[in-house]
Structure formats: C-alpha cells, structure tokens
Design a protein around this motif. Sequence first.
Motif, PDB file in Angstrom:
ATOM      1  N   GLN A   1      -4.110   2.722  -9.542  1.00 25.77           N
ATOM      2  CA  GLN A   1      -3.701   1.819  -8.467  1.00 25.77           C
ATOM      3  C   GLN A   1      -3.328   0.456  -9.056  1.00 25.77           C
ATOM      4  O   GLN A   1      -3.730   0.103 -10.159  1.00 25.77           O
ATOM      5  CB  GLN A   1      -4.825   1.644  -7.431  1.00 25.77           C
TER       6      GLN A   1
ATOM      7  N   SER B   1       2.804  -9.087  -0.803  1.00 26.30           N
ATOM      8  CA  SER B   1       2.691  -8.665   0.599  1.00 26.30           C
ATOM      9  C   SER B   1       3.320  -9.684   1.536  1.00 26.30           C
ATOM     10  O   SER B   1       4.015  -9.311   2.492  1.00 26.30           O
ATOM     11  CB  SER B   1       1.223  -8.462   0.973  1.00 26.30           C
TER      12      SER B   1
ATOM     13  N   PRO C   1       0.802  -1.226   0.000  1.00 27.66           N
ATOM     14  CA  PRO C   1       0.000   0.000   0.000  1.00 27.66           C
ATOM     15  C   PRO C   1       0.834   1.275   0.000  1.00 27.66           C
ATOM     16  O   PRO C   1       0.470   2.265  -0.655  1.00 27.66           O
ATOM     17  CB  PRO C   1      -0.850  -0.101   1.270  1.00 27.66           C
TER      18      PRO C   1
ATOM     19  N   ASP D   1       2.395   1.634  -3.602  1.00 23.39           N
ATOM     20  CA  ASP D   1       1.329   1.849  -4.584  1.00 23.39           C
ATOM     21  C   ASP D   1       0.814   3.285  -4.482  1.00 23.39           C
ATOM     22  O   ASP D   1       0.640   3.962  -5.495  1.00 23.39           O
ATOM     23  CB  ASP D   1       0.190   0.852  -4.372  1.00 23.39           C
ATOM     24  N   ASN D   2       0.588   3.751  -3.267  1.00 22.63           N
ATOM     25  CA  ASN D   2       0.111   5.126  -3.088  1.00 22.63           C
ATOM     26  C   ASN D   2       1.154   6.148  -3.511  1.00 22.63           C
ATOM     27  O   ASN D   2       0.817   7.157  -4.143  1.00 22.63           O
ATOM     28  CB  ASN D   2      -0.319   5.367  -1.643  1.00 22.63           C
TER      29      ASN D   2
END
Length: 132
Positions: A93, A116, A68, A71-72
């Motif tokens: 995204q 992840s 996350p 990606d952000n």
Amino acid sequence: VESASMSIILAGAIVGFLVYNKYPAKVFMGDSGANFVGFILSIIALDGAFKQATVLSIIIPILALAVPIFDNLFVVFKRFKAGQPVYQADRRQIHFRLQRKGLNPNQIVGFITIISIVCSILSILLLFYNHQ
C-alpha cells in the motif's frame, strides 16, 4: 435528505473525527467506521449519477476517491502479477511504500492528504463545469 446535505453532514462528522485522529491518534475509525463512510459516499455518488447520466457523473466520484481506489487497484494488480492471492496482506500500500522511501508518519499523512485534496478539488471543478 438531499445529496448536498448528506455531503455536508458527512464532511462535518469526518472533520470532527480527524481532530482526534492526527498522529499519534487517540481515536481510530476501524473497519466498521470506514465501511460506513464508504457506504454513505457511494450512496451520495449514486444519487448524483442517477440525476444525470453522463461520463462526468461517473468520473467525479472516482476522482474524489482517487487515492484509495487507485492504491487498491495498484496493490491488487501487483499481487495478481506476482501470482499471489489478491486477498493476502502485504506491504504494497502507498503508506508502506512512502515509509520505505524514508518519510515519517506526519510526512506520509501530509503527502496523501495533499494528493486527496488536489483530486477532490479537481472533482469539484468538474462538477461545476458539468452544471454550466
């Protein structure tokens, strides 16, 4: 409550939630749930960071939350580079990009989950390395 205990409690709650959140999902976390999980993760990370002030104590939580975070950062950078407001929604995204590549929802979730897990295992290995 100690960080390890909070981590175990949070992991148990998330695993219990994920049973009902597999595609097609029956239960959705929503913004409030995601904010709560993020808040608890940040508290756990800060608790660990204040126990020992090393570079690894900063890298470990970032690596554990690599998907996350990066990606952000990627999406915000691309919006900024394109001259768009960083808060404006778009389809940059990772899940949208994988969908455009032809992956179905199960493949997308599997791919992101594998990344992840690998990053989380690396963060755990760094944590054990840091304590030796």
